[in-house]
Scaffold this active site. Sequence first.
Site, short mmCIF file in Angstrom:
data_model
loop_
_atom_site.label_atom_id
_atom_site.label_comp_id
_atom_site.label_asym_id
_atom_site.label_seq_id
_atom_site.Cartn_x
_atom_site.Cartn_y
_atom_site.Cartn_z
N CYS A 180 0.87 -1.17 0.00
CA CYS A 180 0.00 0.00 0.00
C CYS A 180 0.91 1.22 0.00
O CYS A 180 1.80 1.34 0.85
CB CYS A 180 -0.91 -0.01 1.23
SG CYS A 180 -1.84 1.53 1.45
N CYS A 405 -22.53 55.69 -29.31
CA CYS A 405 -22.88 54.32 -29.69
C CYS A 405 -22.07 53.81 -30.88
O CYS A 405 -22.22 52.65 -31.27
CB CYS A 405 -24.36 54.19 -29.97
SG CYS A 405 -24.91 55.06 -31.47
N CYS A 415 -26.65 71.63 -41.06
CA CYS A 415 -25.39 72.13 -40.50
C CYS A 415 -24.58 71.02 -39.86
O CYS A 415 -24.92 69.85 -39.93
CB CYS A 415 -25.69 73.24 -39.50
SG CYS A 415 -26.60 72.65 -38.05
#
Length: 464
Positions: A180, A405, A415
């Site tokens: 083990c 955005c 303008c």
Amino acid sequence: MALTQFENDLEILRDMYPELEMKSVKVEEEGEFPQRINGKLLFKISLLADVNIEFGEQHMLLSNLSNECVEFTIYSCHYPDIRRCVVMDIKSLWISTDEKKMLIDKALRLVEETVDMSIEFADSFTSILILIFGFLIDDTAILLFPNGIRKCLTQDQYDLFKQISEEATLQKVSRSNYHCCICMEMEKGVRMIKLPCENANVEHYLCRGCAKSYFTAMIQENRISSVRCPQCEYKELKLEDFKSYKKMLKALFTPLIPVSFLKEVIDTELCERYEKMFYNQAATRLSKYCPYACVTCRRCDSWCTKEDLDDAMIQCQKCHFVFCFDCLHAWHGYNNKCGKKVSLSTDIIEEYLDDTVTSYERKRKLEAKYGRRVLELEVNDYLAEKMLDLAIKKEGSNLQRCPKCKVVVERSEGCNKMKCEVCGTLFCFICGVLLYPEDPYEHFREAYSGCYGRLFEGMPGTET
């Protein structure tokens, strides 16, 4: 031949083959040789070397076979006609009917060629069985595994050999001694647990007590990455090395110790806890590396993972809710577009776009991380934006971007005070600066402004 001599022969055979069973012996008078002998022998075909078991692209090495059984009846009255004297049947899960007939024929032919049929049956009885048993054990492997290969015809046949291999390994392990790797005690294999190490060439064992206490402690302490073989070297998975998203998913969501293995070692409740923690940890890590791969379900809050990076539709495996990855609402179909959930940085897009700098392998890694279709769409948008920027900068252009955005606005008349039709922002068409809503013309009246007195500059009908 006296019956006692026959019994002595049987003892010799049993000493040679402890698995030999004699079902019945019939005699007409005491002292005569039996007219009929029924028996069976459990035997294992001897493999001189490992053999290859193949089915399609699947293959494995087989070192040992399971026990087969030969049932036989010997009629002394038919001697020396060996074909009538010896009747055999081989019981096996994997040897085909045609192969059984072939083996029996070759065994009887060996007897015919070897035993002197001119002598009394009583003197040849033991020799006949020894020849048959020896042939089945030592000489059949080369016939059943030509060139050391067995090609299976079906998946079931291949799975059967896989099961045989596993059972043979278990039998070997149960008889051997192992250390083990935690308590270092030596125990028989039957008291040990073989760990499912990632490297198939190594064999590591834990005693049952250590296995239970070790894995229980790791899960209770939330040390998920430690739920593995304590003896194997641990290498953390590097997601950036993958060139395939599907291979990345498989590697990331496959635990080093399978849950099916843990169920044989620890409590069911702990197994369920580990399974949930492992999946959540893997999904969290994937979501940080692949922004288009994972999201939590808005209905049950469980992690949902995409099978295909380029598909916006995603389904929760727990509550089965189908929704859109981008907008997180119930699935609305592919034709109804929604906003992007994640946008790629310009650096990533330019790297993917530049064939002179970015290698083929690097592109595959980017596709594994973000998705090929996502990258292509982002590249198309990027190129379109670049084209618009060039058009805006062109002398005499009547295009300008909204500073808020970023939508491109075209001035057809009026303008230089512009209003974005999308977000309503007021801005200067000449320099793009935001204008005060209370007094949008102040920008054109202030002497320090670069656009002073230029309110009507470029306006159709004002050219001088």
